[in-house]
Design a protein around this motif. Structure first.
Motif, short mmCIF file in Angstrom:
data_model
loop_
_atom_site.label_atom_id
_atom_site.label_comp_id
_atom_site.label_asym_id
_atom_site.label_seq_id
_atom_site.Cartn_x
_atom_site.Cartn_y
_atom_site.Cartn_z
N UNK A 258 0.82 -1.21 0.00
CA UNK A 258 0.00 0.00 0.00
C UNK A 258 0.86 1.26 0.00
N UNK A 259 1.97 1.26 0.74
CA UNK A 259 2.82 2.45 0.82
C UNK A 259 3.52 2.72 -0.50
N UNK A 262 1.15 4.66 -4.45
CA UNK A 262 1.01 5.99 -5.05
C UNK A 262 2.18 6.89 -4.64
N UNK A 264 1.86 9.90 -3.48
CA UNK A 264 1.48 10.54 -2.22
C UNK A 264 1.86 9.66 -1.03
N UNK A 265 1.56 8.37 -1.13
CA UNK A 265 1.86 7.52 0.02
C UNK A 265 3.36 7.32 0.17
N UNK A 267 5.55 9.66 -0.46
CA UNK A 267 5.98 10.88 0.24
C UNK A 267 5.65 10.74 1.73
N UNK A 268 4.44 10.25 1.98
CA UNK A 268 4.03 10.04 3.38
C UNK A 268 5.00 9.13 4.10
N UNK A 269 5.44 8.10 3.38
CA UNK A 269 6.38 7.15 3.98
C UNK A 269 7.66 7.87 4.40
N UNK A 271 8.09 11.03 5.22
CA UNK A 271 7.85 11.83 6.42
C UNK A 271 7.80 10.96 7.67
N UNK A 272 7.16 9.83 7.52
CA UNK A 272 6.90 8.99 8.70
C UNK A 272 7.96 7.91 8.86
N UNK A 274 10.63 7.53 10.53
CA UNK A 274 11.05 7.13 11.88
C UNK A 274 10.00 6.23 12.52
N UNK A 275 8.73 6.54 12.23
CA UNK A 275 7.66 5.69 12.77
C UNK A 275 7.74 4.29 12.17
N UNK A 276 7.99 4.22 10.86
CA UNK A 276 8.08 2.91 10.22
C UNK A 276 9.30 2.13 10.73
N UNK B 258 2.98 4.54 16.80
CA UNK B 258 4.14 5.11 16.14
C UNK B 258 3.77 6.28 15.23
N UNK B 259 2.65 6.18 14.55
CA UNK B 259 2.26 7.26 13.63
C UNK B 259 1.86 8.51 14.39
N UNK B 264 6.22 14.87 12.39
CA UNK B 264 6.63 14.39 11.07
C UNK B 264 5.82 13.16 10.66
N UNK B 265 5.67 12.23 11.59
CA UNK B 265 4.97 11.01 11.19
C UNK B 265 3.48 11.29 11.01
N UNK B 268 3.24 12.56 7.64
CA UNK B 268 3.38 11.40 6.76
C UNK B 268 2.07 10.64 6.65
N UNK B 269 1.40 10.52 7.79
CA UNK B 269 0.13 9.80 7.80
C UNK B 269 -0.87 10.47 6.86
N UNK B 271 -0.30 12.33 4.21
CA UNK B 271 0.05 12.06 2.82
C UNK B 271 -0.36 10.65 2.41
N UNK B 272 -0.13 9.73 3.32
CA UNK B 272 -0.32 8.32 2.97
C UNK B 272 -1.70 7.82 3.38
N UNK B 275 -3.31 5.00 1.55
CA UNK B 275 -2.66 3.71 1.80
C UNK B 275 -3.13 3.13 3.13
#
Lengths: 354, 354
Positions: A258-259, A262, A264-265, A267-269, A271-272, A274-276, B258-259, B264-265, B268-269, B271-272, B275
Motif C-alpha cells: 500500500x505504501x 502511489x 502521495x503515500x 511521500x508520506x512514507x 515523512x513517517x 522514523x515511525x516505520x 508510532x504514527x 513528522x509522522x 506522513x500519515x 500524505x499516505x 494507503x
C-alpha cells in the motif's frame, strides 16, 4: 557459578555458521564484561571469524570438532553421526561437564532437542522438556510454552509447564509472581480438553508464592498480553507461534504494497520514516530470538537457524540472563512446591494422556 | 431452490440485535434482486427497523418470536428456554421445514451450534459438524476449519473436514480443485499427531477430482496462503484463528502509536492516508465475517456478535453464496467419493480418538 557466565556455542549451527554465530558472540562481548565463550566447531573457520573481533580476544576459546549437524538431518541421524564428535553435542556436553553454564545453538531443532535430552536428561520430576519463548505483545512481553518440544500434555505436564514458564518469566520480566494463563477455546459448551480443565483445578489450588494462576486465556490474549505466562501443549503452541509470525509477515506485506502504490503515500512514507523504522524494530523477529529448553538438567538455548549476528546475539543474551539469574534453581524450588500440592490433589483426569 | 434465495435471519442475535441485523439485510437487498428474508424476532422491534429501509419492502417478512437467546446463555440453557419459541430456533427451523435455504445468526455460538445440531442433524456420514471461515491471506483468501465446533478429531473426521472445506472453497474461491493442507508442526522428530498422519495417508490416496491434497502445512502457511483449504481439529483451529486476530490488533496498535508519536509522522500519515485506508480495509474483520457450519443437513451461518450492519451483511452474503451455489450438493458428492475410498483403505490409526 564462577564470576563469569561461561557460554558454550555450537559455532557451526544455523544457515550461515561461524560468520553468524561468532558475530553474535562478539556483540554480546561488547556489552558484558563477565562473559566467556567456548566455541565448538571447525577450528580454522571459527578462528578466522574470532580474529575479526577485538572484543573476543581473551574471552573466547575455540575447541575443534569434526562434524557439523546439517539443518536437514533427522534427529536419529544426527545422534548417529554427531554423537560426541559434533559441535552441537560438545556444546551441550560442556554444560553437562560443568565447563559451561549454558549452551546456545542455531542448529536443527529436532537434533538439538534429541541431543539435549540424551546428554542432560530431564529434571527428576519432569517427564518431558519444553520449548519456551519470549512473545512480544501489546503490553510488553510474555513467556509462551510449549512451542513444540512435545505433542500432547496431561494435567501434570501442563502444571509443570506453568511452573517452568513462570520461573523463566521471573527472570525475563522481573516479576516476583508472574500471572499464568492456560490456553483454551472460548465456546462455552466445549470449554477445552479434559487435561486443560484438570490442570486448571490443580493450578487454582496452588499458593501465589512464585506465580499467580489467572485462569483460561484465548488465542487473542497472546497479542493482548493478558498474562505473563501462557501455557499450552506443544502442538497448539507451535501452531499459535507460527500463525502469529505468518500474520505479522502478511500485514507487513500489505503495508509495503500500500505504501508503494502511489506517489502521495511514498511521500508520506518518507515523512513517517522514523515511525516505520520503530515499527519494523518492534516487529523484528531478531528481537525475540532465542527459545529456552526448560525441564532439562542444564540450560540450552535454541536460536533461529536463519537469523544473523544480531539475532544470534539475542539468543546468547537470553542464555546469559538465564544462567546469571539462576533459572535452574528457580525452576527447582517451584517444582518441589507444585509436586507437593499435586500429591495432595484429587486429579481424576490427570492421568489421561491425550 | 426456488428462484429467490430465501434467507432466515435470527433478527435478535448479536450485541445490538434488530438495528444491526436488519441493516445488514438491507445492504444485501440493495445489491441482489433474487433474495428474500424471513426475519425472526420481536415483531415491534423488527418492523420498526424494516420500515427504515425502502429496499426491504416486499422482500422481508417478519415472524414474531417471544424469546431471544442471550449472549451469555449456556447451550443447555438456550435449548431449555429457547426451544421452538426463540428467534434463533425458528430461523434454523425454517431451513429444516424447507421455508428457507439458509439461516444466519449473530447470536451465541454455542447455542447456535447446539440448536443447529438438534434441528438439522448432521449429514448421514458425518459424525460432527465443523465451523469454517474465510481467512484473508497474502495471496487472497483460504478456507480454514474447524474453528472450534468440536474438540479433537480422528483421521476420518479430518478427511471429512477436508472434503467439506474444499466444497466451500469451490464456491468461495471459484476453483474446481482447491488445494488442501493438513495443519501440522514442523519439528521433524515429532511430526504431528498420529491422527493427522493417518488422515494424510487417506488424503494422498484420493483422486484429484474435487480437491488436491497438498501435504502438511504449518501455522505460517495460513498467512502466506500456501493452500486453499487448511484442515485442523477445532481446538487448534480456534486458537490459531484468535491468535491471528490478536496479532493483527497488536500490530495495528503499534502502528497507531508510532504514527502519532511525532509531528513528522503525523504529516506522513496525512500524505499516505489512502494507503492506510486501504490497509485498514484489508485488515477489517467485517470483510471476512461469517463462518459456515458444515456437515449439517442444512446451511447455517454464524456472524460475529459484536459486528455492525456492514459486518452482518458479509455473513448474509456468504449464506447467499452457499445456498445459490449448492454447497450441500457439493459436499454430498465429494463425501460419497471419499467414503468409498476410506472403505478400501487400511487405516490402523483412524479409530484412535484424541
Amino acid at each position: 557459578m564462577p564470576d563469569n557466565v561461561r557460554i558454550a556455542i555450537d559455532a557451526m549451527g544455523g544457515d550461515i555458521g561461524p560468520a553468524m554465530t561468532v558475530a553474535g558472540c562478539a556483540m554480546v562481548a561488547e556489552q558484558k564484561n563477565d562473559v566467556e565463550f567456548l566455541l565448538f566447531g571447525d577450528e580454522t573457520l571459527v578462528r578466522e571469524q574470532v580474529a575479526k573481533y577485538l572484543g573476543l580476544s581473551g574471552v573466547a576459546t575455540c575447541i575443534h570438532t569434526d562434524v557439523a549437524i546439517q539443518m536437514g538431518d533427522k534427529p536419529s541421524q544426527a545422534l548417529r553421526t554427531g554423537r560426541r564428535v559434533s559441535s552441537m553435542w560438545q556444546a551441550i556436553d560442556a554444560v553437562k561437564q560443568g565447563k559451561a553454564d549454558v549452551a546456545v545453538s542455531a542448529g536443527n531443532t529436532g537434533a538439538l532437542m534429541a541431543m539435549a535430552k540424551v546428554i542432560l536428561r530431564t529434571l527428576a520430576s519432569v517427564e518431558r522438556p519444553a520449548l519456551a519463548a519470549i512473545w512480544p505483545n501489546a503490553r510488553g512481553e510474555s513467556i509462551v510454552l510449549d512451542l513444540g518440544a512435545s505433542i500432547g500434555a496431561d494435567a501434570q505436564h501442563l502444571v509443570d509447564l506453568a511452573v517452568m514458564g513462570s520461573a523463566m518469566a521471573r527472570i525475563v520480566l522481573g516479576r516476583d509472581t508472574p500471572t499464568v494463563g492456560l490456553l483454551n477455546v472460548g465456546v462455552e459448551e466445549i470449554k477445552g480438553i479434559e487435561e486443560v480443565k484438570a490442570a486448571a483445578r490443580i493450578l487454582r489450588g496452588m499458593p501465589d508464592k512464585h506465580m499467580k494462576y489467572h485462569g483460561f486465556v484465548e488465542g487473542d490474549d497472546l497479542g493482548a498480553g493478558t498474562v505473563d505466562v501462557v501455557v499450552t501443549e506443544g502442538f497448539t503452541g507451535n501452531i499459535a507461534l507460527k500463525t502469529a509470525e505468518g500474520t505479522a509477515k502478511q500485514i507487513a506485506q500489505y503495508l509495503r504494497t500500500e505504501m508503494n502504490r502511489s506517489i502521495m503515500s511514498r511521500i508520506g512514507y518518507l515523512f513517517a520514516r522514523s515511525a516505520f523504522n520503530a515499527l519494523r524494530k518492534k516487529m523484528d523477529p531478531r528481537r525475540s530470538n532465542g527459545a529456552v529448553f526448560l525441564g532439562l538438567d542444564g540450560i540450552v538455548i535454541k536460536s533461529h537457524g536463519g537469523t544473523d549476528g544480531l539475532g544470534f546475539s539475542g539468543a546468547v543474551d537470553i542464555g546469559y540472563e538465564m544462567a546469571r539469574n539462576g533459572l535452574q534453581a528457580k525452576i527447582r524450588e517451584t517444582l518441589v512446591e507444585s509436586h507437593e500440592i499435586m500429591l495432595t490433589f484429587d486429579q481424576p483426569a490427570a492421568a489421561t494422556e491425550r
